[in-house]
Design a protein around this motif. Structure first.
Motif, PDB file in Angstrom:
ATOM      1  N   GLY A 286     -27.192   7.278 -26.954  1.00 20.59           N
ATOM      2  CA  GLY A 286     -26.110   8.258 -26.836  1.00 20.59           C
ATOM      3  C   GLY A 286     -26.287   9.442 -27.769  1.00 20.59           C
ATOM      4  O   GLY A 286     -25.922  10.568 -27.436  1.00 20.59           O
TER       5      GLY A 286
ATOM      6  N   TRP B 241     -17.351   9.639 -23.133  1.00 16.03           N
ATOM      7  CA  TRP B 241     -17.001   8.321 -23.658  1.00 16.03           C
ATOM      8  C   TRP B 241     -18.134   7.325 -23.428  1.00 16.03           C
ATOM      9  O   TRP B 241     -18.440   6.505 -24.283  1.00 16.03           O
ATOM     10  CB  TRP B 241     -15.700   7.820 -23.033  1.00 16.03           C
ATOM     11  N   GLY B 242     -18.764   7.407 -22.261  1.00 15.74           N
ATOM     12  CA  GLY B 242     -19.922   6.544 -21.995  1.00 15.74           C
ATOM     13  C   GLY B 242     -21.053   6.822 -22.971  1.00 15.74           C
ATOM     14  O   GLY B 242     -21.728   5.902 -23.443  1.00 15.74           O
ATOM     15  N   THR B 243     -21.236   8.084 -23.291  1.00 18.41           N
ATOM     16  CA  THR B 243     -22.270   8.462 -24.256  1.00 18.41           C
ATOM     17  C   THR B 243     -21.950   7.908 -25.635  1.00 18.41           C
ATOM     18  O   THR B 243     -22.837   7.454 -26.359  1.00 18.41           O
ATOM     19  CB  THR B 243     -22.404   9.996 -24.310  1.00 18.41           C
ATOM     20  N   LEU B 244     -20.665   7.930 -26.009  1.00 13.14           N
ATOM     21  CA  LEU B 244     -20.266   7.343 -27.294  1.00 13.14           C
ATOM     22  C   LEU B 244     -20.600   5.856 -27.339  1.00 13.14           C
ATOM     23  O   LEU B 244     -21.079   5.342 -28.359  1.00 13.14           O
ATOM     24  CB  LEU B 244     -18.773   7.546 -27.541  1.00 13.14           C
ATOM     25  N   LEU B 245     -20.361   5.166 -26.227  1.00 17.28           N
ATOM     26  CA  LEU B 245     -20.698   3.736 -26.171  1.00 17.28           C
ATOM     27  C   LEU B 245     -22.205   3.526 -26.289  1.00 17.28           C
ATOM     28  O   LEU B 245     -22.660   2.594 -26.950  1.00 17.28           O
ATOM     29  CB  LEU B 245     -20.164   3.111 -24.889  1.00 17.28           C
ATOM     30  N   LEU B 246     -22.987   4.414 -25.659  1.00 17.61           N
ATOM     31  CA  LEU B 246     -24.448   4.311 -25.752  1.00 17.61           C
ATOM     32  C   LEU B 246     -24.953   4.657 -27.148  1.00 17.61           C
ATOM     33  O   LEU B 246     -26.066   4.296 -27.513  1.00 17.61           O
ATOM     34  CB  LEU B 246     -25.110   5.215 -24.716  1.00 17.61           C
ATOM     35  N   SER B 247     -24.135   5.381 -27.918  1.00 14.83           N
ATOM     36  CA  SER B 247     -24.538   5.744 -29.278  1.00 14.83           C
ATOM     37  C   SER B 247     -24.754   4.506 -30.139  1.00 14.83           C
ATOM     38  O   SER B 247     -25.525   4.537 -31.097  1.00 14.83           O
ATOM     39  CB  SER B 247     -23.490   6.647 -29.929  1.00 14.83           C
ATOM     40  N   ALA B 248     -24.059   3.439 -29.789  1.00 18.71           N
ATOM     41  CA  ALA B 248     -24.212   2.194 -30.541  1.00 18.71           C
ATOM     42  C   ALA B 248     -25.655   1.693 -30.481  1.00 18.71           C
ATOM     43  O   ALA B 248     -26.124   1.051 -31.423  1.00 18.71           O
ATOM     44  CB  ALA B 248     -23.264   1.131 -30.008  1.00 18.71           C
TER      45      ALA B 248
END
Length: 154
Positions: free
Chosen positions: A40, A29-36
């Motif tokens: 991520g 989930w943290g990686t998904l947020l960093l994808s922005a």
């Protein structure tokens, strides 16, 4: 030369699941947020490559680990040498049905360290199936485990 052992058959094969890791762990989930911000996507790509570079096959006699993209290796753990199979999963992992299977064995492949199978789909069921196969492999070979403390007592 003939052997008395029956032919080996494949029971299960699988890879670690990147998609379930993304949605089934806090790190995902943290990686998904960093994808922005683009970072991520690199983390997900690296995780996907790592998961695609490893495949696991369980037969009725061995656990076979195939790893590597450019430099390939195949390791095998005889099932009768496996001492313990444990599964670990968080609350989020339980929702997405993934987990980490930890194997302790007397096989030279693992040595004295634990061997980890990360992000395994249906980890609880696979752990139970592996435990049953280990019991059958020990019975078939007539192997019994003997626990000895460090001071040499039983």
């Amino acid at each position: 030369m003939t052997t008395n052992l029956p032919a080996e058959r494949e029971v299960d094969s699988f890879r670690s699941s990147t998609a379930r890791w993304v949605f089934g762990s806090l790190a995902g989930w943290g990686t998904l947020l960093l994808s922005a911000v683009g970072v991520g996507l690199v983390i997900i790509l690296v995780r996907w490559l790592r998961n695609m570079s490893s495949a696991y096959v369980i037969t009725d006699q061995r656990l076979i680990i195939r790893s590597g993209l450019l430099m390939k290796s195949i390791d095998e753990i005889e099932l009768y040498r496996i001492k313990d199979v444990r599964v670990v999963f968080s609350l989020i992992n339980q929702i997405t049905d993934i987990g980490t299977i930890t194997i302790t064995s007397s096989d030279r492949t693992t040595g004295d360290k634990e061997f980890l199978l990360r992000d395994v789909p249906a980890a609880r069921e696979r752990r139970e199936g592996l435990r049953k196969l280990v019991d059958r492999a020990r019975q078939r070979r007539g192997v019994r485990e003997l626990d000895v403390d460090r001071d040499g007592s039983f």
